[in-house]
Design a protein around this motif. Structure first.
Motif, PDB file in Angstrom:
ATOM      1  N   CYS A  36       0.809  -1.223   0.000  1.00 53.02           N
ATOM      2  CA  CYS A  36       0.000   0.000   0.000  1.00 53.02           C
ATOM      3  C   CYS A  36       0.841   1.270   0.000  1.00 53.02           C
ATOM      4  O   CYS A  36       0.331   2.349   0.291  1.00 53.02           O
ATOM      5  CB  CYS A  36      -0.911   0.024   1.227  1.00 53.02           C
ATOM      6  SG  CYS A  36      -2.026  -1.382   1.345  1.00 53.02           S
ATOM      7  N   GLY A  37       2.125   1.151  -0.313  1.00 51.82           N
ATOM      8  CA  GLY A  37       2.944   2.350  -0.425  1.00 51.82           C
ATOM      9  C   GLY A  37       3.826   2.651   0.764  1.00 51.82           C
ATOM     10  O   GLY A  37       4.712   3.492   0.673  1.00 51.82           O
ATOM     11  N   PHE A  38       3.606   1.981   1.887  1.00 53.93           N
ATOM     12  CA  PHE A  38       4.385   2.328   3.079  1.00 53.93           C
ATOM     13  C   PHE A  38       5.673   1.519   3.197  1.00 53.93           C
ATOM     14  O   PHE A  38       6.612   1.945   3.852  1.00 53.93           O
ATOM     15  CB  PHE A  38       3.531   2.150   4.339  1.00 53.93           C
ATOM     16  CG  PHE A  38       2.682   3.357   4.675  1.00 53.93           C
ATOM     17  CD1 PHE A  38       2.033   4.085   3.682  1.00 53.93           C
ATOM     18  CD2 PHE A  38       2.525   3.789   5.995  1.00 53.93           C
ATOM     19  CE1 PHE A  38       1.257   5.198   3.990  1.00 53.93           C
ATOM     20  CE2 PHE A  38       1.763   4.904   6.313  1.00 53.93           C
ATOM     21  CZ  PHE A  38       1.125   5.598   5.317  1.00 53.93           C
ATOM     22  N   GLY A  40       6.579  -0.371   0.221  1.00 56.07           N
ATOM     23  CA  GLY A  40       6.773  -0.609  -1.199  1.00 56.07           C
ATOM     24  C   GLY A  40       5.444  -0.329  -1.857  1.00 56.07           C
ATOM     25  O   GLY A  40       4.435  -0.101  -1.185  1.00 56.07           O
ATOM     26  N   ASP A  42       4.539   1.802  -5.314  1.00 55.44           N
ATOM     27  CA  ASP A  42       4.206   3.144  -5.780  1.00 55.44           C
ATOM     28  C   ASP A  42       2.816   3.103  -6.419  1.00 55.44           C
ATOM     29  O   ASP A  42       2.309   2.037  -6.779  1.00 55.44           O
ATOM     30  CB  ASP A  42       5.243   3.613  -6.796  1.00 55.44           C
ATOM     31  CG  ASP A  42       5.253   2.730  -8.016  1.00 55.44           C
ATOM     32  OD1 ASP A  42       4.581   3.074  -9.008  1.00 55.44           O
ATOM     33  OD2 ASP A  42       5.906   1.670  -7.968  1.00 55.44           O
TER      34      ASP A  42
ATOM     35  N   TYR B  90      -4.254   7.757  -5.592  1.00 56.43           N
ATOM     36  CA  TYR B  90      -3.790   7.264  -4.286  1.00 56.43           C
ATOM     37  C   TYR B  90      -4.245   8.222  -3.180  1.00 56.43           C
ATOM     38  O   TYR B  90      -4.763   7.804  -2.140  1.00 56.43           O
ATOM     39  CB  TYR B  90      -2.270   7.149  -4.325  1.00 56.43           C
ATOM     40  CG  TYR B  90      -1.618   6.552  -3.101  1.00 56.43           C
ATOM     41  CD1 TYR B  90      -1.315   5.196  -3.034  1.00 56.43           C
ATOM     42  CD2 TYR B  90      -1.263   7.344  -2.014  1.00 56.43           C
ATOM     43  CE1 TYR B  90      -0.690   4.643  -1.919  1.00 56.43           C
ATOM     44  CE2 TYR B  90      -0.643   6.801  -0.895  1.00 56.43           C
ATOM     45  CZ  TYR B  90      -0.360   5.460  -0.850  1.00 56.43           C
ATOM     46  OH  TYR B  90       0.249   4.921   0.258  1.00 56.43           O
TER      47      TYR B  90
ATOM     48  N   TRP C  17      15.609  -3.337  -2.392  1.00 56.90           N
ATOM     49  CA  TRP C  17      15.580  -3.268  -3.850  1.00 56.90           C
ATOM     50  C   TRP C  17      16.986  -3.116  -4.410  1.00 56.90           C
ATOM     51  O   TRP C  17      17.683  -2.137  -4.090  1.00 56.90           O
ATOM     52  CB  TRP C  17      14.712  -2.104  -4.314  1.00 56.90           C
ATOM     53  CG  TRP C  17      13.278  -2.200  -3.933  1.00 56.90           C
ATOM     54  CD1 TRP C  17      12.359  -3.099  -4.387  1.00 56.90           C
ATOM     55  CD2 TRP C  17      12.559  -1.353  -3.008  1.00 56.90           C
ATOM     56  NE1 TRP C  17      11.127  -2.856  -3.817  1.00 56.90           N
ATOM     57  CE2 TRP C  17      11.230  -1.800  -2.974  1.00 56.90           C
ATOM     58  CE3 TRP C  17      12.925  -0.259  -2.228  1.00 56.90           C
ATOM     59  CZ2 TRP C  17      10.254  -1.194  -2.172  1.00 56.90           C
ATOM     60  CZ3 TRP C  17      11.964   0.340  -1.430  1.00 56.90           C
ATOM     61  CH2 TRP C  17      10.652  -0.124  -1.410  1.00 56.90           C
ATOM     62  N   VAL C  70      10.755   8.134  -5.432  1.00 55.01           N
ATOM     63  CA  VAL C  70       9.726   7.409  -6.183  1.00 55.01           C
ATOM     64  C   VAL C  70       9.920   7.570  -7.687  1.00 55.01           C
ATOM     65  O   VAL C  70       9.554   6.686  -8.463  1.00 55.01           O
ATOM     66  CB  VAL C  70       8.313   7.819  -5.722  1.00 55.01           C
ATOM     67  CG1 VAL C  70       7.963   9.220  -6.178  1.00 55.01           C
ATOM     68  CG2 VAL C  70       7.271   6.823  -6.207  1.00 55.01           C
TER      69      VAL C  70
END
Lengths: 253, 253, 253, 253
Positions: A36-38, A40, A42, B90, C17, C70
């Motif tokens: 959910c973005g926190f 991983g 984007d 988002y 990553w 990002v």
């Protein structure tokens, strides 16, 4: 006839950095734990995974995390439970937007990484996760470890608790996982992993490291998507389940 | 009888750092442009602002931004329109989660800072913002500058375009704002600002810097919440509108 | 006897990553453009790359970027030049700490991604990068595109400007690169790329897309480290230069 | 003649969000614990604080933190000690760049927030902070709580340990601070705080909550800069020390 769900962590790429093969895994699993973005994920990754999940009739769950990109959510953070609740709610809404525009909606919550492990025994953090899910949508299920604070909290809050098991992890006689730091903690032989998956799905049991047979009341099996050979291993599990006549469908169906 | 909406940027605190007095402003405005976490607005701030907005019957809009905490969203970013659309989506979902648990939902979108200015003339970025809003909820309105690419795009996409005006900004004869870098660009005298607000609401016009009378077809007036004296100035505007018999209610009502 | 430097972008992994094979590339290049954390490069990655650079006698340069994880620093950001200068200085110091504990120090600066492209023509941003380098250490060199604002600014500030060329990119007759969006912009045949590298190093010229011979006064050749086959291509270039008797050493030596 | 240092946390603004009055505090203290960007402190803030510190002949220390902007470094993070060491080293270098261009250099390290509290008793995290300082510059001092793992680790590593005390905090008879959650934990009366500061500086003792006299071997007193009335309280402390004939100078002098 036995049935089971296969879940996997997906959507964990971030910008230029790719992790795992989301689209291949969506052809194997029945439930996608989408970042959910926190830790991983984007926004454009979330869109692609949600669209793919709908195309493959895979159920979408929110894989919520501590705010920790550099640590990939694998560092425990001693966050105030109210702030944790709000951080989880933020993630639920953000991911659900992508699920909705793909024609679906999120159906469950699963904590990621250090939050997964913390909510096994930390009641305050577990309740924070559950509280966010309950206030957002009381029809959400909660996916996690059997006998965890998280699943007990879900049950107490009226959310459906869904215990999961790991076909590729060694078990202790008491039903807990052998820690990853121990030798033999992770199984990599596809045939062995697939056989364990079938036994878990059909008989709800697994052979522990000492040879004891442990009862594991799992309704979903977690397969990993971000290691070398992950897709092949997941495919072997799925094929073995198919061959054994185990029905595969999302637990939220 | 004349009517108008008053909108303000709220929810722009971030963790320990506070900006403006959200709760006081919620007692003055009728629409709250709530930050969504990309330029400000941590999750617990979003919860508090949404709860306060519902308590004050203030409409909740998503104040979407470039991803730019350190620059507070005031730096133009040349982001791929598809990635911008996804970044906006988002934010819409994240904020809407808090609106929903407060018993409401987001009703409009307003770009913040550099994205606000970019979408005046940059059709691709404007369409990215509109696309996210349209796919998330086609009943969302879009709040922005009159005659902007943003409002034209909203109109073309079937979303309600809502032009706004600024009672505390000097206008050029062609209807554009005097740039902030120019002397006299920002008015601070409460009586003068309040008088302009009433004229904008009742007669839809403002006196430009050269004395010309400019027609401004605004359906909402933007008042600032994060400067010294902001609450008092906003209150003066509101009181003057009340005294002039102008009805104040959200444009989304 | 001809001599040249080979530079490559390294240290661009971030937490879990991974991007490219830093240690393999350190066996090929003579200068490492090391990310500084703003577009990639977590602290532990910086340590490993700096230690590896010292072990391979590779010169360490700071690959400074806009603050944009990002977008991997590939999005132009219209940042105030003073704030850009400070953001660059922050990165110089951060990376230099790792260079120093490895027994070296940073010897040059190269902008990354969108900042690289912006500083070709944007004098204010170019001067901001140069100003940070000059105040931090006037012995730093500046690596960039020939005839760029960046190198002109470096020269004016008393810093050594070092122009680079690309053996794997097609050139226009005027010496500029064919945009990546054009077909044929990037060459992938190792033999062809290696031959161009030798000609660039020995004769300081390249054959443009129209057959014209273009003079390219480069003192360094950039080889990419993060694409499939990157290490092999870089190795082919190095081997061809060795075979042609071109001495390979850092331009800062 | 008695002498003491006064230290305060500065540079904790972030972009548009301001915290405390750095320049006013620089006129009062002798050592500035300057944030390094991980819990606060954007690059331009670091520049301004370092320049101000040099102008006021204030010593510059690195106030290193967990990577936690949204939580302002107040959340414990269970970070791998090697990654913590590297995160600290990154911050040391980044801040030192600003100290250097201001004509100074960092002279000490002080952990911030949750890292400060963790390194009282967590030897692994304490050693990680010390290791980063030792490898960066073995002449750095380490400022922290008396009898902490941090100061013991500094001593063992050959770095100068500097214990600090708090004139505005209530003490337990065993020398520890009364937790902030307890009533009376923080003193706000300027006269009382100033008197305690003088006694700490001259007699190295403080009266505990039960009336016991506790020996506190502090070489620096911490005054807060980010609360209402902070500057006035710090000024009262400084004036009282001056009046008592206590020499004020940096412990690193």
């Amino acid at each position: 006839m036995a049935s089971i769900d296969l879940n996997s962590d997906l959507g964990e790429s971030y910008g230029v950095w790719k992790l795992g093969d989301d689209q291949a895994m969506l052809g194997v699993v029945t439930s996608a734990n989408v970042a959910c973005g926190f830790h991983g994920g984007d926004p454009s990754t979330l869109r692609a995974v949600c669209a793919g999940a709908v195309a493959h009739q895979v159920s979408i769950g929110a894989q919520v995390s501590y705010p920790d990109l550099v640590g990939f959510g694998r560092r425990f953070i001693d966050i105030d439970p109210r702030e944790l609740r709000d951080a989880v709610l933020y993630q639920l809404g953000a991911l659900d937007a992508f699920a909705q525009v793909a024609g679906a909606e999120i159906t469950y919550v699963k904590p990621h990484g250090a939050l997964y492990h913390a909510t096994v025994g930390d009641a305050a953090q577990a309740e924070a996760v559950v509280a966010a899910a309950a206030e957002y949508d009381p029809s959400l299920a909660v996916l996690g470890a059997p006998a965890s604070c998280l699943l007990r909290g879900a049950d107490a809050a009226g959310l459906e608790p869904v215990p999961e098991a790991f076909a590729d992890r060694a078990y202790l006689p008491d039903g807990r996982l052998v820690p990853r730091s121990e030798p033999g903690a992770v199984l990599t032989d596809p045939a062995a992993v697939a056989a364990r998956a079938v036994r878990l799905a059909v008989d709800h049991e697994v052979v522990a490291v000492d040879g004891a047979i442990v009862r594991v009341p799992a309704r979903s099996l977690c397969v990993h998507g971000d290691t070398p050979g992950a897709v092949e291993l997941a495919r072997a599990v799925r094929d073995a389940l198919d061959d054994a006549g185990v029905a595969l469908h999302p637990f939220t169906a």
